[in-house]
Design an enzyme around this catalytic site. Sequence first.
Site, PDB file in Angstrom:
ATOM      1  N   GLY A  70      40.291  32.554  31.646  1.00  0.00           N
ATOM      2  CA  GLY A  70      39.640  33.796  32.051  1.00  0.00           C
ATOM      3  C   GLY A  70      40.653  34.902  32.318  1.00  0.00           C
ATOM      4  O   GLY A  70      40.366  36.082  32.112  1.00  0.00           O
ATOM      5  N   GLY A  71      41.844  34.503  32.736  1.00  0.00           N
ATOM      6  CA  GLY A  71      42.902  35.488  32.989  1.00  0.00           C
ATOM      7  C   GLY A  71      43.824  35.675  31.795  1.00  0.00           C
ATOM      8  O   GLY A  71      44.811  36.402  31.869  1.00  0.00           O
TER       9      GLY A  71
ATOM     10  N   THR B  99      47.911  30.776  37.192  1.00  0.00           N
ATOM     11  CA  THR B  99      47.605  32.210  37.075  1.00  0.00           C
ATOM     12  C   THR B  99      46.171  32.468  37.528  1.00  0.00           C
ATOM     13  O   THR B  99      45.281  31.654  37.281  1.00  0.00           O
ATOM     14  CB  THR B  99      47.799  32.655  35.613  1.00  0.00           C
TER      15      THR B  99
ATOM     16  N   GLU C 186      49.630  28.180  30.476  1.00  0.00           N
ATOM     17  CA  GLU C 186      49.054  27.263  31.477  1.00  0.00           C
ATOM     18  C   GLU C 186      48.953  25.851  30.909  1.00  0.00           C
ATOM     19  O   GLU C 186      49.248  24.873  31.602  1.00  0.00           O
ATOM     20  CB  GLU C 186      47.664  27.744  31.907  1.00  0.00           C
TER      21      GLU C 186
ATOM     22  N   LYS D 156      39.577  27.046  31.050  1.00  0.00           N
ATOM     23  CA  LYS D 156      40.538  27.978  31.612  1.00  0.00           C
ATOM     24  C   LYS D 156      40.788  29.112  30.611  1.00  0.00           C
ATOM     25  O   LYS D 156      40.410  29.019  29.464  1.00  0.00           O
ATOM     26  CB  LYS D 156      41.864  27.257  31.927  1.00  0.00           C
TER      27      LYS D 156
ATOM     28  N   ASP E  44      46.825  25.095  39.744  1.00  0.00           N
ATOM     29  CA  ASP E  44      46.272  26.205  38.964  1.00  0.00           C
ATOM     30  C   ASP E  44      44.774  26.312  39.217  1.00  0.00           C
ATOM     31  O   ASP E  44      44.138  25.338  39.633  1.00  0.00           O
ATOM     32  CB  ASP E  44      46.556  25.971  37.464  1.00  0.00           C
TER      33      ASP E  44
ATOM     34  N   ALA F  72      40.758  27.514  37.749  1.00  0.00           N
ATOM     35  CA  ALA F  72      39.958  27.214  36.561  1.00  0.00           C
ATOM     36  C   ALA F  72      38.707  28.083  36.576  1.00  0.00           C
ATOM     37  O   ALA F  72      38.296  28.588  37.616  1.00  0.00           O
ATOM     38  CB  ALA F  72      39.566  25.737  36.532  1.00  0.00           C
TER      39      ALA F  72
ATOM     40  N   SER G 182      43.413  34.658  40.575  1.00  0.00           N
ATOM     41  CA  SER G 182      43.308  35.035  41.990  1.00  0.00           C
ATOM     42  C   SER G 182      43.465  33.824  42.910  1.00  0.00           C
ATOM     43  O   SER G 182      44.068  33.934  43.987  1.00  0.00           O
ATOM     44  CB  SER G 182      41.983  35.752  42.255  1.00  0.00           C
ATOM     45  N   THR G 183      42.948  32.663  42.524  1.00  0.00           N
ATOM     46  CA  THR G 183      43.096  31.471  43.371  1.00  0.00           C
ATOM     47  C   THR G 183      44.559  31.028  43.380  1.00  0.00           C
ATOM     48  O   THR G 183      45.110  30.688  44.429  1.00  0.00           O
ATOM     49  CB  THR G 183      42.196  30.327  42.849  1.00  0.00           C
TER      50      THR G 183
HETATM   51  C1  5RP Z   1      43.848  32.254  33.912  1.00  0.00           C
HETATM   52  C2  5RP Z   1      42.981  31.144  34.384  1.00  0.00           C
HETATM   53  C3  5RP Z   1      42.524  31.184  35.801  1.00  0.00           C
HETATM   54  O1  5RP Z   1      43.030  30.074  36.470  1.00  0.00           O
HETATM   55  C4  5RP Z   1      41.028  31.186  35.825  1.00  0.00           C
HETATM   56  O2  5RP Z   1      40.550  32.314  35.087  1.00  0.00           O
HETATM   57  C5  5RP Z   1      40.480  31.265  37.262  1.00  0.00           C
HETATM   58  O3  5RP Z   1      40.792  32.504  37.819  1.00  0.00           O
HETATM   59  P1  5RP Z   1      40.455  32.854  39.312  1.00  0.00           P
HETATM   60  O4  5RP Z   1      41.255  31.958  40.189  1.00  0.00           O
HETATM   61  O5  5RP Z   1      40.842  34.308  39.448  1.00  0.00           O
HETATM   62  O6  5RP Z   1      38.969  32.657  39.528  1.00  0.00           O
HETATM   63  O7  5RP Z   1      42.666  30.207  33.687  1.00  0.00           O
HETATM   64  O8  5RP Z   1      44.095  32.165  32.539  1.00  0.00           O
END
Ligand code: 5RP
Length: 238
Positions: free
Chosen positions: A98-99, A28, A105, A96, A83, A85, A30-31
């Site tokens: 942030g989303g 989950t 996950e 992990k 995934d 991070a 943007s990456t």
């Molecule tokens: C979601 C996460 C994401 O993988 C993490 O926040 C990185 O996000 P992004 O790829 O948008 O920088 O752990 O729960």
Amino acid sequence: MSQDNAKRLAAEAALAHVEPGMVLGLGTGSTAEHFLKALGRAIEGGLRVRGVPTSERTAHVAVQCAIPLAALDDVAEIDLTVDGADEIDPDLALIKGGGGALLREKIVAAASRRMIVIADRSKLVPRLGAFPLPVEVVPFGISATRRHLSALFAEEGLGTPSIAVRQGSGGHAFLTDGGHAILDCALGAIADPARLAARLSAVPGVVEHGLFIGLASLAILGGEAGHEIVSAVALPSA
Ligand code: 5RP
């Protein structure tokens, strides 16, 4: 190079680790969404895989990318999870969440034979903790759980960090796919992530925390590094 472009490079490089017939854990963020798009293109070109999404958001994007999905309970094992991070340390311990998808996950990563973490190079840090650690908690008794966490952090020599209830839209507390709240804990440098992880797991009301220890075996980091390259950092045991 933009941070988003670096994320895309890492995501596209991860595709080289995907083999026909695999069951993939789909991360989950943007990456991870860059990976879904790249995977969708490969599937359009004839690759046959199935994906287990780690969030409702990822399931939605995966459907848009025409990625066949499976439920975790309908597969014997996941071959590979890819995934993102928020932070990656040199031992590939991660922060992990942030989303807000850290619970699913972690369940998916723990059910996987391998986990590859994809990120832009800025996510690699000498020590975890500059990014506030997400802790997923049951809404019932959240103030008591927060006090318990405060005491634990003080005992662990982490001072009295801010512990903020994550906010969603419309002035309401953010709720995860599982209906839980998130406490973002601004700890600063974490000296012993494994010890902290074990102690957090024992706090009543804590559902899961964002420390992922011993789960990722490879990190693919997008960045410039002279060229627009993607470099990998491998655990000694990987
Ligand atoms: C979601 C996460 C994401 O993988 C993490 O926040 C990185 O996000 P992004 O790829 O948008 O920088 O752990 O729960």
